[in-house]
Design a protein around this motif. Structure first.
Motif, PDB file in Angstrom:
ATOM      1  N   ALA A  41       0.834  -1.210   0.000  1.00 18.34           N
ATOM      2  CA  ALA A  41       0.000   0.000   0.000  1.00 18.34           C
ATOM      3  C   ALA A  41       0.870   1.262   0.000  1.00 18.34           C
ATOM      4  CB  ALA A  41      -0.929  -0.004   1.210  1.00 18.34           C
ATOM      5  N   ASN A  42       1.957   1.247   0.767  1.00 20.22           N
ATOM      6  CA  ASN A  42       2.850   2.408   0.818  1.00 20.22           C
ATOM      7  C   ASN A  42       3.554   2.641  -0.521  1.00 20.22           C
ATOM      8  OD1 ASN A  42       2.203   2.825   3.510  1.00 20.22           O
ATOM      9  ND2 ASN A  42       3.905   1.596   4.264  1.00 20.22           N
ATOM     10  N   ILE A  43       3.978   1.546  -1.156  1.00 19.13           N
ATOM     11  CA  ILE A  43       4.637   1.651  -2.460  1.00 19.13           C
ATOM     12  C   ILE A  43       3.680   2.232  -3.498  1.00 19.13           C
ATOM     13  CG2 ILE A  43       5.394   0.228  -4.408  1.00 19.13           C
ATOM     14  CD1 ILE A  43       7.659   0.665  -2.571  1.00 19.13           C
ATOM     15  N   ILE A  44       2.468   1.685  -3.538  1.00 17.24           N
ATOM     16  CA  ILE A  44       1.481   2.139  -4.528  1.00 17.24           C
ATOM     17  C   ILE A  44       1.098   3.597  -4.275  1.00 17.24           C
ATOM     18  CG2 ILE A  44      -0.916   1.816  -5.282  1.00 17.24           C
ATOM     19  CD1 ILE A  44      -0.476  -1.209  -4.867  1.00 17.24           C
ATOM     20  N   HIS A  52      11.553  -0.049  -0.968  1.00 16.20           N
ATOM     21  CA  HIS A  52      11.815   0.005   0.473  1.00 16.20           C
ATOM     22  C   HIS A  52      13.283  -0.322   0.719  1.00 16.20           C
ATOM     23  CE1 HIS A  52       7.407  -0.265   1.069  1.00 16.20           C
ATOM     24  NE2 HIS A  52       7.660   0.312   2.227  1.00 16.20           N
ATOM     25  N   HIS A  53      13.978   0.588   1.397  1.00  9.63           N
ATOM     26  CA  HIS A  53      15.366   0.324   1.779  1.00  9.63           C
ATOM     27  C   HIS A  53      15.370  -0.446   3.096  1.00  9.63           C
ATOM     28  CE1 HIS A  53      19.634   0.812   2.417  1.00  9.63           C
ATOM     29  NE2 HIS A  53      19.390   1.317   3.603  1.00  9.63           N
ATOM     30  N   PHE A  54      16.060  -1.581   3.107  1.00 12.91           N
ATOM     31  CA  PHE A  54      16.080  -2.459   4.281  1.00 12.91           C
ATOM     32  C   PHE A  54      17.148  -1.995   5.268  1.00 12.91           C
ATOM     33  CE2 PHE A  54      17.622  -6.215   6.579  1.00 12.91           C
ATOM     34  CZ  PHE A  54      16.429  -6.687   7.112  1.00 12.91           C
ATOM     35  N   GLN A  60      12.038  -0.524   7.683  1.00 14.23           N
ATOM     36  CA  GLN A  60      12.186  -0.474   6.231  1.00 14.23           C
ATOM     37  C   GLN A  60      11.765   0.927   5.771  1.00 14.23           C
ATOM     38  OE1 GLN A  60       9.685  -3.143   7.305  1.00 14.23           O
ATOM     39  NE2 GLN A  60      11.553  -4.064   8.115  1.00 14.23           N
ATOM     40  N   ILE A  61      12.651   1.611   5.069  1.00 12.02           N
ATOM     41  CA  ILE A  61      12.435   3.017   4.716  1.00 12.02           C
ATOM     42  C   ILE A  61      11.976   3.127   3.268  1.00 12.02           C
ATOM     43  CG2 ILE A  61      13.519   5.294   4.532  1.00 12.02           C
ATOM     44  CD1 ILE A  61      15.533   4.319   6.652  1.00 12.02           C
ATOM     45  N   LEU A  62      10.801   3.720   3.065  1.00 15.40           N
ATOM     46  CA  LEU A  62      10.285   3.948   1.719  1.00 15.40           C
ATOM     47  C   LEU A  62      11.164   4.999   1.023  1.00 15.40           C
ATOM     48  CD1 LEU A  62       8.017   3.143  -0.207  1.00 15.40           C
ATOM     49  CD2 LEU A  62       6.655   5.009   0.722  1.00 15.40           C
ATOM     50  N   THR A  63      11.726   4.632  -0.128  1.00 16.95           N
ATOM     51  CA  THR A  63      12.746   5.451  -0.775  1.00 16.95           C
ATOM     52  C   THR A  63      12.367   5.776  -2.214  1.00 16.95           C
ATOM     53  OG1 THR A  63      14.448   4.373   0.577  1.00 16.95           O
ATOM     54  CG2 THR A  63      15.206   5.584  -1.358  1.00 16.95           C
ATOM     55  N   ARG A  64      12.577   7.033  -2.575  1.00 15.88           N
ATOM     56  CA  ARG A  64      12.435   7.475  -3.972  1.00 15.88           C
ATOM     57  C   ARG A  64      13.802   7.979  -4.422  1.00 15.88           C
ATOM     58  NH1 ARG A  64       8.735  12.609  -6.026  1.00 15.88           N
ATOM     59  NH2 ARG A  64       9.450  12.614  -8.215  1.00 15.88           N
ATOM     60  N   LYS A  65      14.332   7.391  -5.485  1.00 22.54           N
ATOM     61  CA  LYS A  65      15.713   7.651  -5.863  1.00 22.54           C
ATOM     62  C   LYS A  65      15.820   7.865  -7.377  1.00 22.54           C
ATOM     63  CE  LYS A  65      20.232   5.516  -4.916  1.00 22.54           C
ATOM     64  NZ  LYS A  65      20.873   4.318  -4.343  1.00 22.54           N
ATOM     65  N   THR A  66      16.645   8.813  -7.781  1.00 23.03           N
ATOM     66  CA  THR A  66      16.881   9.062  -9.207  1.00 23.03           C
ATOM     67  C   THR A  66      17.888   8.054  -9.751  1.00 23.03           C
ATOM     68  OG1 THR A  66      16.451  11.429  -8.930  1.00 23.03           O
ATOM     69  CG2 THR A  66      17.603  10.745 -10.919  1.00 23.03           C
ATOM     70  N   PHE A  67      17.494   7.348 -10.806  1.00 20.25           N
ATOM     71  CA  PHE A  67      18.351   6.348 -11.434  1.00 20.25           C
ATOM     72  C   PHE A  67      19.166   6.969 -12.575  1.00 20.25           C
ATOM     73  CE2 PHE A  67      18.886   2.850 -14.563  1.00 20.25           C
ATOM     74  CZ  PHE A  67      19.663   2.011 -13.792  1.00 20.25           C
ATOM     75  N   LEU A  68      18.487   7.689 -13.449  1.00 18.17           N
ATOM     76  CA  LEU A  68      19.123   8.426 -14.533  1.00 18.17           C
ATOM     77  C   LEU A  68      18.435   9.779 -14.691  1.00 18.17           C
ATOM     78  CD1 LEU A  68      19.493   5.612 -17.234  1.00 18.17           C
ATOM     79  CD2 LEU A  68      21.384   6.779 -16.099  1.00 18.17           C
ATOM     80  N   PRO A  69      19.147  10.872 -14.938  1.00 19.09           N
ATOM     81  CA  PRO A  69      20.611  10.979 -15.048  1.00 19.09           C
ATOM     82  C   PRO A  69      21.290  10.732 -13.705  1.00 19.09           C
ATOM     83  CG  PRO A  69      19.617  13.148 -15.026  1.00 19.09           C
ATOM     84  CD  PRO A  69      18.487  12.170 -15.093  1.00 19.09           C
ATOM     85  N   ILE A  70      22.477  10.185 -13.752  1.00 16.73           N
ATOM     86  CA  ILE A  70      23.155   9.757 -12.536  1.00 16.73           C
ATOM     87  C   ILE A  70      24.213  10.771 -12.116  1.00 16.73           C
ATOM     88  CG2 ILE A  70      24.841   8.388 -13.846  1.00 16.73           C
ATOM     89  CD1 ILE A  70      24.827   6.399 -11.520  1.00 16.73           C
ATOM     90  N   ASP A  71      24.195  11.089 -10.836  1.00 13.31           N
ATOM     91  CA  ASP A  71      25.262  11.895 -10.241  1.00 13.31           C
ATOM     92  C   ASP A  71      26.171  10.923  -9.495  1.00 13.31           C
ATOM     93  OD1 ASP A  71      26.943  13.587  -8.889  1.00 13.31           O
ATOM     94  OD2 ASP A  71      25.389  15.022  -8.338  1.00 13.31           O
ATOM     95  N   VAL A  72      27.305  10.615 -10.106  1.00 16.57           N
ATOM     96  CA  VAL A  72      28.165   9.538  -9.593  1.00 16.57           C
ATOM     97  C   VAL A  72      28.575   9.763  -8.147  1.00 16.57           C
ATOM     98  CG1 VAL A  72      30.317   8.281  -9.938  1.00 16.57           C
ATOM     99  CG2 VAL A  72      29.005   9.067 -11.904  1.00 16.57           C
ATOM    100  N   LEU A 116      16.424  -4.312  -5.540  1.00 19.42           N
ATOM    101  CA  LEU A 116      15.637  -5.547  -5.573  1.00 19.42           C
ATOM    102  C   LEU A 116      15.863  -6.365  -4.301  1.00 19.42           C
ATOM    103  CD1 LEU A 116      13.832  -7.588  -7.041  1.00 19.42           C
ATOM    104  CD2 LEU A 116      15.883  -8.486  -8.163  1.00 19.42           C
ATOM    105  N   LEU A 117      17.122  -6.493  -3.877  1.00 26.58           N
ATOM    106  CA  LEU A 117      17.419  -7.239  -2.652  1.00 26.58           C
ATOM    107  C   LEU A 117      16.841  -6.547  -1.426  1.00 26.58           C
ATOM    108  CD1 LEU A 117      21.142  -8.358  -3.196  1.00 26.58           C
ATOM    109  CD2 LEU A 117      19.058  -9.653  -3.600  1.00 26.58           C
ATOM    110  N   ASP A 118      16.934  -5.212  -1.391  1.00 28.19           N
ATOM    111  CA  ASP A 118      16.363  -4.451  -0.280  1.00 28.19           C
ATOM    112  C   ASP A 118      14.855  -4.647  -0.216  1.00 28.19           C
ATOM    113  OD1 ASP A 118      18.563  -3.384   0.936  1.00 28.19           O
ATOM    114  OD2 ASP A 118      18.573  -1.522  -0.201  1.00 28.19           O
ATOM    115  N   SER A 119      14.203  -4.570  -1.369  1.00 28.95           N
ATOM    116  CA  SER A 119      12.746  -4.730  -1.418  1.00 28.95           C
ATOM    117  C   SER A 119      12.333  -6.130  -0.990  1.00 28.95           C
ATOM    118  CB  SER A 119      12.244  -4.434  -2.839  1.00 28.95           C
ATOM    119  OG  SER A 119      10.843  -4.620  -2.926  1.00 28.95           O
ATOM    120  N   ASN A 120      13.077  -7.131  -1.448  1.00 26.72           N
ATOM    121  CA  ASN A 120      12.770  -8.515  -1.106  1.00 26.72           C
ATOM    122  C   ASN A 120      12.906  -8.758   0.392  1.00 26.72           C
ATOM    123  OD1 ASN A 120      14.089 -11.650  -1.045  1.00 26.72           O
ATOM    124  ND2 ASN A 120      12.254 -11.353  -2.272  1.00 26.72           N
TER     125      ASN A 120
END
Length: 322
Positions: free
Chosen positions: A93-96, A174-176, A182-194, A267-271
């Motif tokens: 529910a939190n993800i959606i 969710h970051h484990f 478990q912390i609900l996380t929104r993260k930018t994938f691209l463009p990437i700031d190395v 994926l591992l964090d979410s699992n």
């Protein structure tokens, strides 16, 4: 007031349900342990890649690649991680809910310009229900994390970003942190700031399946002392590099590996977060069943005592009348 037979049937029913929730809690605990082991196996690769890139980029302040190009957003992609099954509290529910918030933010682009890559059946069903554009079916890896589909997905998104088909890619998962956090996380994938992406979060508790607040606080304090001693022993990074053939060529080989790692780590964090949330939910359900059983047994005993008292009164009353 319900009859004694109805109360007894209710006690039997709650007992059966309690056995199920207790068994599901044990299964989730076992799966959580395996998920934690997978994260532990991934961490050496993560730390080594961090070491190489941080050391390498230390010699170049303005290191840029084609993956870090920032441009006006006309088309956006969202990688959303959920589970394939339910009974895990507010995990899905939190993800959606966050996914819908992000979609609303990009609503001005139009539905055709928002692509969702759902990893997990629950979010895939919601995407279909909302009529959003779906980037494929990735429900299989939600239960059985595998690095190869993650690499394929990362390469596909990177190609679309480079070609200009997609201007921005974000991840929602969710970051484990631990079994109880478990912390609900929104993260930018691209463009990437190395340099920003290299700040990996190492504060994970992968040694315990205990989800109570008191136990987590104790383990957190204990872990903090250990981590501080480990950091003191760490050696400084060597940043004296001669780059051949050039910075852009080398980064073009290293950055895709970082993109692969980001999707696989999420994926591992979410699992792990899913199994932890299900373990806590089933533990709560079992505790509630225990409390309900205590109340029903008390109610049953009161009703039984009342029935015996009424029978004694009837017998005594009949004797006096005779």
């Amino acid at each position: 007031m319900p009859s004694l037979k109805e109360i007894k049937n209710r006690i039997t029913s709650v007992n059966s349900t309690r056995k199920i929730t207790s068994a599901m809690k044990m299964v989730a605990s076992s799966k959580l342990h395996h998920a934690q082991v997978m994260i532990e196996n991934m961490l050496p690769y993560e730390s080594m890649l961090e070491h190489i890139l941080k050391s390498f980029l230390a010699s170049e302040i303005d290191a840029t690649t084609i993956y870090s190009e920032v441009r006006p957003v006309k088309k956006v992609a969202l990688i959303v991680y959920s589970s394939n099954s339910s009974l895990c509290g507010g995990f899905n529910a939190n993800i959606i809910k966050m996914m819908q918030q992000v979609v609303n933010e990009y609503q001005h682009l139009g539905k055709d310009n928002i692509i969702i890559y759902p990893i997990g059946r629950k979010v895939a069903e919601k995407v279909t229900k909302l009529g959003l554009k779906c980037g494929g079916d990735f429900s299989e890896i939600a239960d059985k994390p595998n690095i190869h589909p993650c690499i394929d997905l990362a390469e596909s998104l990177a190609e679309k970003f480079i070609s200009g088909e997609i201007d921005r890619v974000e991840m929602i998962y969710h970051h484990f942190k631990s079994a109880g956090s478990q912390i609900l996380t929104r993260k930018t994938f691209l463009p990437i700031d190395v340099k920003d992406e290299l700040d990996f979060d190492d504060e994970r508790d992968l040694s315990s399946n205990i989800a109570t607040l008191e136990a987590q606080e104790y383990l957190r304090k204990k872990g903090r002392k250990q981590s501080s001693s480990e950091k003191e022993e760490a050696k400084p990074l060597n940043d004296n590099f001669i780059v051949e053939p050039d910075m852009e060529t080398v980064l073009s080989q290293l950055i895709p590996k970082l993109l692969h790692l980001m999707i696989y780590t999420a994926l591992l964090d979410s699992n792990a977060s899913e199994h932890a949330a299900r373990m806590v939910a089933m533990q709560t359900a079992t505790d509630n069943a225990d409390e309900l059983l205590r109340e029903l047994n008390l109610q049953y005993n009161k009703g039984r005592q009342q029935a015996i008292t009424n029978e004694l009164l009837d017998i005594v009353g009949g004797t006096v009348n005779n």
